[in-house]
Design an enzyme around this catalytic site. Structure first.
Site, PDB file in Angstrom:
ATOM      1  CD  GLU A 192     -18.636   5.149  15.221  1.00  0.00           C
ATOM      2  OE1 GLU A 192     -19.333   5.495  14.245  1.00  0.00           O
ATOM      3  OE2 GLU A 192     -18.334   5.952  16.131  1.00  0.00           O
ATOM      4  CD  GLU A 384     -23.711   4.267  15.150  1.00  0.00           C
ATOM      5  OE1 GLU A 384     -23.433   5.455  14.870  1.00  0.00           O
ATOM      6  OE2 GLU A 384     -23.252   3.676  16.148  1.00  0.00           O
TER       7      GLU A 384
END
Length: 483
Positions: A192, A384
């Protein structure tokens, strides 16, 4: 009989974890602490607004070393994957998983940052994990750095603009690629990346709550160094033609609150800077015009070195991965917000939300897959996606988690629809196949897994693994493609 979905035979179904949320063994095998393992458990007063309850600063992290108050640090214990990895990997395989996304702990490989040689005990541990995955015929995707900024970096007040940080990371990344390229085909340099630069900057410099924009502005130079460092990893990896390097971005899918043109253009601005900006730089290798305009308006000057632009242009990522948990709205006419995955977004009246305020939007996954494919035309991977819920074992030592089955099934259906739309998405790893310590709240109570782990928020319990209803459902889905 359920609804049968269509997926390519080679589609990689799997599960994702992070070292600092599962491994434990924080003081074994020469490992040193990372920022994640220095974050204490603080009971949440408001689950839908956790940032108001638990603010983490550099001072709080450093206090954890002496721990004079006797606080509990959940990520130091994780779910004891360090000792139970064979059991867990076997359960993953028996559920039908084809790929396991995991991370390597930087401080397990280079405990002091400037070690002349890597820590052999750390390398040996991961080799054992990869050997076990190979034995179980599980493909592996590795995140090289998943939110585990080392203690030594915090003590020295290093950020990604510091050469010492960049050089130590590159040594670490090159080392693990050299050591494990025969086991690992897919690599992600940073988890991320859009959140990482900001949170790293915030830990070192603190957050001026009256002027959050000041932290955001200063983090753009850290972000530039992350982009360049990632490009250097890609450049180095070309010596191994069998591996691929991808990006990982926390998706920020949003819609205009209504058809008011002011809100539509506001949403476009938000999607530009909270989503497409990162992909544009990592895939296209250059800063887009809308970002340059914003930087000029904010007075941001990117500190580029000679060769940075060429490095970015010549070393794009080979595939895109992203986390997708929720969507939100943007508006200049409404201030009603909800929070999730370190982001605050507008509430959507058409969506339900979890206890933590994360708005559930399966159709949004199809939307973002089409967005990214239309814009970049390189392979996509959902790295995810999952739902965190308060759960306890019932008298049959299981959890009747029909809500998770519904959540996963609806998201799987939308991935299937995106593939029919012509999108090249080659895999999906749920967050997560097994209960882990929460990244944001450091609690065990927020359970994502199909496998229940018998620990509470203070790590009372046996640590034993129990199969939830969703585990058996997923296993059946792997065999029948029926939701």
């Amino acid at each position: 009989m359920g609804k049968k979905l269509e997926f390519p035979k080679e589609f990689l179904w799997g599960g994702a974890t992070a070292a600092n949320q599962i491994e434990g063994a924080y003081d074994i095998g020469g490992k040193t602490l990372s920022a994640a393992e220095m974050t204490p458990y603080i009971e949440l007063m408001d689950r839908s607004n956790p940032s108001e309850t638990r603010k983490i600063t550099k001072e709080i992290l450093l206090e954890s070393i002496d721990n004079k108050e006797g606080k509990h640090y959940p990520k130091r214990y994780g779910i004891d994957f360090y000792h139970r990895y064979k059991e867990d990997i076997k359960l993953f395989k028996e559920a039908g998983l084809k790929i396991f996304r995991m991370s390597i702990s930087w401080t397990r490989i280079f405990p002091n940052g400037n070690d002349k040689t890597p820590n052999k005990k750390g390398l040996d541990f991961y080799k054992c994990v990869f050997e076990e995955c190979k034995k179980q015929n599980l493909e592996v995707m590795v995140t090289i750095n998943h939110f585990d900024l080392p203690l030594w970096a915090i003590e020295k007040n290093l950020s990604w603009t510091d050469k010492e940080m960049q050089e130590n990371y590159l040594l670490y990344a090159k080392t693990v690629i050299d050591e494990f390229n025969e086991y690992v085909k897919y690599w992600l340099p940073f988890n991320e990346i859009n959140l990482y630069a900001f949170t790293s900057k915030m830990l070192n410099d603190g957050l001026d709550e009256k002027n959050i924009m000041k932290t955001i502005i200063s983090s753009y130079n850290d972000l530039h160094k992350l982009f360049v460092t990632q490009a250097k990893v890609i450049e180095y990896s070309k010596k191994y033609p069998n591996i691929k390097i991808g990006s990982m971005v926390a998706d920020s899918t949003s819609y205009s609150l209504d058809c008011n043109p002011l809100n539509v253009i506001e949403n476009q601005k938000m999607e530009h800077m909270k989503k497409f900006f990162y992909h544009d730089v990592m895939v296209r290798g250059e800063y887009p015009g809308y970002a340059l305009r914003l930087f000029n308006e904010l007075g941001v000057k990117i500190d580029k070195e000679d060769g940075d632009d060429i490095l970015l242009k010549n070393n794009p990522v080979q595939f895109i991965t992203f986390s997708y948990y929720m969507s939100g709205t943007h508006s200049v006419t409404s201030d009603e917000k909800t929070e999730g995955n370190f982001m605050k977004v507008g509430k959507n009246p058409f969506l339900k939300a979890t206890e933590w305020g994360w708005q559930i939007d399966p159709i949004g996954l199809r939307y973002v897959l089409n967005q990214l494919w239309d814009r970049y035309q390189i392979p996509l991977f959902v790295s995810e996606n999952g739902i965190g819920v308060l759960e306890t074992l019932n008298e049959n030592n299981t959890v009747e988690d029909d809500y998770r089955i519904e959540y996963l099934g609806k998201h799987f259906e939308q991935i299937s629809e995106a593939i029919k739309d012509g999108v090249n998405v080659f895999g999906y790893t749920m967050w997560t196949p097994i209960d882990v310590v929460s990244a944001g709240t450091s609690e065990m109570s927020k359970r994502y897994g199909m496998i229940f782990v018998d620990y509470d928020d203070y790590h009372n319990g046996t640590g034993n693994r129990y199969l939830k209803k969703s585990y058996k459902w997923f296993k059946n889905f792997m065999e029948t493609s029926e939701i």
